[in-house]
Design an enzyme around this catalytic site. Structure first.
Site, mmCIF file in Angstrom:
data_model
loop_
_atom_site.group_PDB
_atom_site.id
_atom_site.type_symbol
_atom_site.label_atom_id
_atom_site.label_comp_id
_atom_site.label_asym_id
_atom_site.label_seq_id
_atom_site.Cartn_x
_atom_site.Cartn_y
_atom_site.Cartn_z
ATOM 1 N N ASP A 52 -0.641 -8.875 -8.121
ATOM 2 C CA ASP A 52 -0.872 -7.946 -7.018
ATOM 3 C C ASP A 52 -2.043 -7.021 -7.370
ATOM 4 O O ASP A 52 -2.014 -6.362 -8.416
ATOM 5 C CB ASP A 52 0.414 -7.130 -6.798
ATOM 6 C CG ASP A 52 0.349 -6.257 -5.560
ATOM 7 O OD1 ASP A 52 -0.321 -6.648 -4.590
ATOM 8 O OD2 ASP A 52 0.988 -5.188 -5.559
ATOM 9 N N HIS A 90 -0.688 2.822 0.740
ATOM 10 C CA HIS A 90 0.292 2.677 -0.343
ATOM 11 C C HIS A 90 1.004 4.001 -0.587
ATOM 12 O O HIS A 90 0.417 5.066 -0.409
ATOM 13 C CB HIS A 90 -0.411 2.253 -1.639
ATOM 14 C CG HIS A 90 -0.992 0.869 -1.575
ATOM 15 N ND1 HIS A 90 -2.333 0.627 -1.716
ATOM 16 C CD2 HIS A 90 -0.411 -0.322 -1.390
ATOM 17 C CE1 HIS A 90 -2.556 -0.680 -1.628
ATOM 18 N NE2 HIS A 90 -1.402 -1.281 -1.428
ATOM 19 N N HIS A 124 -0.307 -4.672 3.496
ATOM 20 C CA HIS A 124 0.044 -3.873 2.305
ATOM 21 C C HIS A 124 0.543 -2.505 2.762
ATOM 22 O O HIS A 124 0.351 -2.114 3.914
ATOM 23 C CB HIS A 124 -1.188 -3.684 1.420
ATOM 24 C CG HIS A 124 -1.516 -4.891 0.600
ATOM 25 N ND1 HIS A 124 -1.463 -4.889 -0.770
ATOM 26 C CD2 HIS A 124 -1.876 -6.145 0.959
ATOM 27 C CE1 HIS A 124 -1.793 -6.087 -1.226
ATOM 28 N NE2 HIS A 124 -2.052 -6.874 -0.195
HETATM 29 O O1 G3H Z 1 0.678 -4.189 -3.061
HETATM 30 C C1 G3H Z 1 1.771 -3.635 -2.866
HETATM 31 C C2 G3H Z 1 2.080 -2.953 -1.632
HETATM 32 O O2 G3H Z 1 1.025 -2.882 -0.787
HETATM 33 C C3 G3H Z 1 3.153 -1.959 -1.634
HETATM 34 O O3 G3H Z 1 2.993 -0.884 -0.726
HETATM 35 O O4 G3H Z 1 4.197 0.820 -2.075
HETATM 36 O O5 G3H Z 1 3.616 1.233 0.286
HETATM 37 O O6 G3H Z 1 5.378 -0.411 -0.289
HETATM 38 P P1 G3H Z 1 4.110 0.260 -0.694
HETATM 39 ZN ZN ZN Z 2 -0.959 -3.249 -1.925
#
Ligand code: G3H
Ligand code: ZN
Length: 284
Positions: free
Chosen positions: A82, A180, A208
């Site tokens: 990721d 995020h 994301h």
């Molecule tokens: O790459 C991981 C995600 O985009 C997680 O996003 O922490 O807002 O759930 P989040």
């Molecule tokens: Zn992300």
């Protein structure tokens, strides 16, 4: 069964009009929570490790845990890097056994992002590993990656079409208003932009920063054409909330199993709810 690619799961999702959930993996309890939820929901699932997750748990442990999970699970499981940011790291993950990598060149100029993704895709595709790229900047913080809100820019549909044609990723993460981490206000997604990207790009799209996005917006994003949805923050919130409650209710507790066990159950519930919301329940 062996780990499958993210592309395989996302293409089936795109055809079926649902999204597959991708959950960040940092330790054994998170892994077990995600896999137990996937089995209960009969859902395909994506495990992913960020650079911070790899630093914390160690790449060997992440791969070993994901392999054991995939081999013993009765549903398809993928393992994705990721927000990888370098060619070297993508290669390391491929060599160690990841079935998919994300190479996030979104902070680079357009041409450099294309060059990085194409370089990774050429190698990854030769060995059966799928590649996710990102165009536009998703706001907020993901472990070591910080994008100031003012700097966050949304994905341009025309650029997305050119990017996909030249860089040849299997999936594209788009910036349409999510961020995020924990939202300060209610996130507002740009569905018009998403529709326009979907009409111009023929590979599965990724959302994301989906923690904290209202259910209705998630449903709409899936209807328009999001095929993979990333969740991390809501797992953190469930984990830490459950640990806090256990220690508050039992201040003398010293058994890690009794402290972390309820947190594992809390995360499992979150994952089950997300799978129902994304429409991937019953698709394995
Ligand atoms: O790459 C991981 C995600 O985009 C997680 O996003 O922490 O807002 O759930 P989040
Ligand atoms: Zn992300």
């Amino acid at each position: 069964m062996a780990l499958v690619t993210v592309a395989e799961l996302a293409r089936a999702a795109a055809e079926g009009g649902y999204a597959v959930g991708a959950f960040n993996l940092n330790n054994m309890e998170i892994l077990q929570a995600v896999i137990a939820a996937a089995e209960e929901e009969r859902s395909p699932v994506i495990l992913q490790a960020s650079q911070g997750g790899l630093k914390y748990a160690g790449i060997d442990y992440i791969v070993a845990m994901a392999r054991v999970a995939a081999e013993s699970a009765s549903v398809p499981v993928a393992l994705n890097l990721d927000h990888g940011t370098s060619f070297a790291q993508a290669m390391q993950c491929i060599r160690q056994g990841f079935s998919a990598v994300m190479v996030d060149g979104s902070k680079l100029p357009f041409e450099e992002n294309i060059a990085l993704v194409k370089r990774v895709a050429d190698v990854a595709h030769a060995v059966g590993v799928s590649v996710e790229a990102e165009l536009g900047k998703i706001g907020g913080t993901e472990d070591d990656i910080i994008v100031a809100e003012r700097e966050a820019t949304m994905t341009d549909p025309q650029e997305a079409a050119e990017f996909v044609k030249r860089a040849q990723p299997d999936l594209l993460a788009v910036a349409i208003g999510t961020a995020h981490g924990v939202y300060r206000g209610e996130p507002r997604l740009d569905f018009e932009r998403l529709t326009s990207i979907k009409n111009k790009v023929d590979i599965p799209l990724v959302l994301h920063g989906a923690s904290g996005v209202p259910d209705e917006a998630i449903r709409k994003a899936c209807q328009i054409g999001i095929s993979k949805i990333n969740i991390d923050t809501e797992l953190r919130v469930a984990f830490s909330g459950a640990v806090r409650k256990t220690l508050k209710d039992n201040p003398g507790e010293i058994d890690p199993r009794k402290i972390i066990g309820p947190a594992r159950e809390a995360m499992q519930q979150v994952v089950r709810e997300k799978m129902r919301l994304f429409g991937c329940s019953g698709k394995a």
